[in-house]
Design a protein around this motif. Sequence first.
Motif, short mmCIF file in Angstrom:
data_model
loop_
_atom_site.label_atom_id
_atom_site.label_comp_id
_atom_site.label_asym_id
_atom_site.label_seq_id
_atom_site.Cartn_x
_atom_site.Cartn_y
_atom_site.Cartn_z
N GLU A 275 0.86 -1.19 0.00
CA GLU A 275 0.00 0.00 0.00
C GLU A 275 0.89 1.23 0.00
O GLU A 275 1.82 1.35 0.80
CB GLU A 275 -0.91 0.00 1.23
N TYR A 276 0.59 2.14 -0.93
CA TYR A 276 1.43 3.33 -1.08
C TYR A 276 0.58 4.52 -1.48
O TYR A 276 -0.10 4.49 -2.51
CB TYR A 276 2.52 3.07 -2.12
N ARG A 277 0.60 5.54 -0.64
CA ARG A 277 -0.11 6.79 -0.89
C ARG A 277 -1.57 6.56 -1.29
O ARG A 277 -2.09 7.11 -2.26
CB ARG A 277 0.62 7.62 -1.94
N THR A 350 6.55 0.49 1.96
CA THR A 350 6.41 1.93 2.13
C THR A 350 7.11 2.35 3.42
O THR A 350 6.87 1.79 4.50
CB THR A 350 4.93 2.32 2.20
N VAL A 351 8.00 3.33 3.32
CA VAL A 351 8.75 3.83 4.47
C VAL A 351 8.57 5.33 4.55
O VAL A 351 8.05 5.96 3.62
CB VAL A 351 10.24 3.45 4.37
N MET A 352 9.03 5.91 5.63
CA MET A 352 8.87 7.35 5.83
C MET A 352 10.16 8.09 5.53
O MET A 352 11.26 7.65 5.89
CB MET A 352 8.43 7.64 7.27
N ASP A 353 10.01 9.21 4.84
CA ASP A 353 11.10 10.14 4.57
C ASP A 353 10.66 11.47 5.19
O ASP A 353 10.03 12.30 4.54
CB ASP A 353 11.31 10.28 3.07
N GLY A 354 10.99 11.63 6.50
CA GLY A 354 10.40 12.73 7.24
C GLY A 354 8.92 12.44 7.44
O GLY A 354 8.54 11.41 8.02
N ARG A 355 8.07 13.29 6.89
CA ARG A 355 6.62 13.07 6.99
C ARG A 355 6.04 12.54 5.68
O ARG A 355 4.83 12.40 5.55
CB ARG A 355 5.92 14.38 7.37
N LYS A 356 6.89 12.26 4.75
CA LYS A 356 6.44 11.83 3.42
C LYS A 356 6.68 10.34 3.21
O LYS A 356 7.71 9.80 3.58
CB LYS A 356 7.19 12.65 2.35
N GLU A 357 5.68 9.68 2.60
CA GLU A 357 5.83 8.28 2.27
C GLU A 357 6.73 8.11 1.05
O GLU A 357 6.62 8.86 0.08
CB GLU A 357 4.46 7.64 1.95
N TYR A 416 11.89 -17.07 6.21
CA TYR A 416 11.26 -16.57 7.43
C TYR A 416 11.51 -15.07 7.55
O TYR A 416 12.45 -14.54 6.96
CB TYR A 416 11.84 -17.30 8.64
N ALA A 417 10.69 -14.39 8.36
CA ALA A 417 10.83 -12.94 8.51
C ALA A 417 11.95 -12.63 9.49
O ALA A 417 11.73 -12.03 10.55
CB ALA A 417 9.50 -12.34 8.97
N THR A 418 13.16 -13.01 9.14
CA THR A 418 14.29 -12.88 10.04
C THR A 418 15.23 -11.74 9.65
O THR A 418 16.36 -11.68 10.13
CB THR A 418 15.08 -14.20 10.10
N VAL A 419 14.77 -10.85 8.78
CA VAL A 419 15.49 -9.61 8.49
C VAL A 419 14.54 -8.45 8.73
O VAL A 419 13.36 -8.52 8.36
CB VAL A 419 16.01 -9.59 7.03
N ARG A 420 15.03 -7.42 9.38
CA ARG A 420 14.19 -6.24 9.61
C ARG A 420 15.01 -4.97 9.43
O ARG A 420 16.22 -4.94 9.69
CB ARG A 420 13.54 -6.28 10.99
N ILE A 421 14.31 -3.95 8.98
CA ILE A 421 14.92 -2.64 8.76
C ILE A 421 13.92 -1.60 9.24
O ILE A 421 12.72 -1.72 8.97
CB ILE A 421 15.25 -2.40 7.27
N LYS A 422 14.39 -0.60 9.97
CA LYS A 422 13.47 0.47 10.39
C LYS A 422 12.80 1.07 9.16
O LYS A 422 13.47 1.30 8.14
CB LYS A 422 14.21 1.54 11.18
N ALA A 423 11.52 1.32 9.26
CA ALA A 423 10.74 1.80 8.11
C ALA A 423 11.00 3.29 7.86
O ALA A 423 10.08 4.12 7.84
CB ALA A 423 9.26 1.54 8.35
N GLU A 424 12.27 3.61 7.70
CA GLU A 424 12.71 4.97 7.45
C GLU A 424 13.67 4.96 6.25
O GLU A 424 14.54 4.09 6.16
CB GLU A 424 13.43 5.55 8.67
#
Length: 625
Positions: A275-277, A350-357, A416-424
């Motif tokens: 899902e994006y914008r 979808t990740v955040m760039d400041g307040r923008k997706e 498996y979901a064994t990798v994660r990255i902050k959604a930034e």
Amino acid sequence: MFPVKCSWTVLLFFFLSALEVVFAAPPYKPFVITVTDSKSGDPVPLVEFETVNKVSYLTDSNGQIAFFEPGLMDCGDVYFFIAAPHGYKSPEKDAMGYAGKAFQPKPGQDAEFTLDPDPDPGPAPELSALQRYRLEHAYDTRSGAFRPCAITVKDAETKRGIPLVELKTEAGVIYYTDSAGRIAFYEPDLMGKIVRFDVRSYGYESPRKGQVELRMSSGSKVEFAMERINLAERLYRITGEGIYRDSVLLGEKVPLNKPLLNACMLGQDTVDMAEYRGRLFWLWGDTDRAGYPLGNFKTTCAVTTLPDRGGLDPSLGVDLEYFENDAGFCKEMMPDPYHEGLIWMNTLATVMDGRKERLVGSFANIKGSGDVGMAVFDDGDKVFTPLVVFDEEKHHIRPTGQAHVKDGYVYINCPYATVRIKAELDTFKDPMLYEAFTCLKPGTDFQDEQTELDRDAKGRLVWDWKKNTASIGDEQWKKLLNAKLVEEDETWNRVRDVESGKYIRLAGGSSAYNPYTQCWVMIAQEQFGESFLGETWVSAAPAPEGPWRSARKVVTHAYPKSLKAYTFYNVAYHPEFHQKNGRYIYFEGTYVSTYTDTEPTPRYNYNQIMYRLDLNNPDLRKIWP
């Protein structure tokens, strides 16, 4: 003589029946190709014409085919692979090694083609049942002659039409149900007769003795039901040409805006979606086109409207709006700077760039530079551009797989979901900040027998989230076991069949949090099961990293007796389509004959098929953590 009242009733019945026959579908106007001998001018029978999406015709005794594929009429060039029969030379191969020709099919028009006789043909092979049938039964090439019988095959439990059911006559003429479970059957010499069909479909039980007998009458409707073996219900084909071909030919209503052809696309594999914008953004890998065997190899994308914002109910279909080029075909979505090679993408999130997706995804340049990294979507130019390129020596986490955003992290399945990255976006730019749930020593990569394991003072493996440290999947764990670096009971994730206890070797997975079960649910693809890559399982875990322990098979592409196994790879779970708080989940995969010796299924092959699974099914009760 009947009374007047009865006579009018009978006349009205026949009048309405006639209306159904005449007005049930648009007039039949085939595109006729005639093949002749280049020396004598005589017709050449049994020449095979096959489209890129495996729709095949044999010329009849008049040297003709009556091509009627509504999605490919008036779309411009349509390429046909052409195989000559015994006694003739096939066309010369082009620079890419393909033997065929592009025509521009138009309703009611015709084209000619010639073949050179083979001066030394050798002994004639025995004809197949289908070849004999086509020699004895010519096509009806007259415009307006098409008057089909409507066959509908339904799921005995849900009463919904079943896609991808094969009906084969005794002579070897094969039809497949469309996404509504319908077939527009028309063989002129079989109309008005009882026809015996062999019936087969992956995940469904064939009728008694694998056959049905149906009376094929022009304008009539017949139906029968099949018992489902799969726990998941096959719903429809999402991509490709002719998704509702037969329904359109029969004049039936269909849910899609473009039920026959969309962006001149015939096939595509390996889906990802996020899902994006305010919309759903989709991407796929290599994409076939109608005009030539080579299509788009630099990622294809589309968007759809969310179901709760006016989009289609996912139980009905997916109305894709493709990004197109000037020719009306799917646009290359990552063209620069990789002019050479193929671009495969996934890990869409979808990740955040400041307040923008912002929309990001992983990419790999195949047969070109070999670059692997993360890309970001340029909303102005509507293409992806590189965000970061991984350094194989320095970066130990190089994510690829389905992604799911939860609690501020993008979780990536490998399987498996064994990798994660902050959604930034800033975190995605720096691979040193990526984390894996792993037992390797922090800051190291997997190195087969030289792999460095992280053990505590008591010799126990330390499983934890660690930055820039490689994750461990089934294949890596197997190598560690073989090297005797670990013990079987030290594993963290080890999925087994909940019924038999058999270890399930996973080739890929797609997981997300499910509110109905209040745990993480994974749709996973098995490798080396009953079919090589065609079995799909569901599993569950209390957290994204696991432990994942038990699973239940929900889809099979193996089949007893005569139907050969098929491939169903890169399955993708779509939590965006949850219904009844996640009780009903949707997932899809690529249906393709690759890695098998099975003949490709016309229209369906190399395309995406959607399934729905009820998590309240009692057969799943043992998998919940």
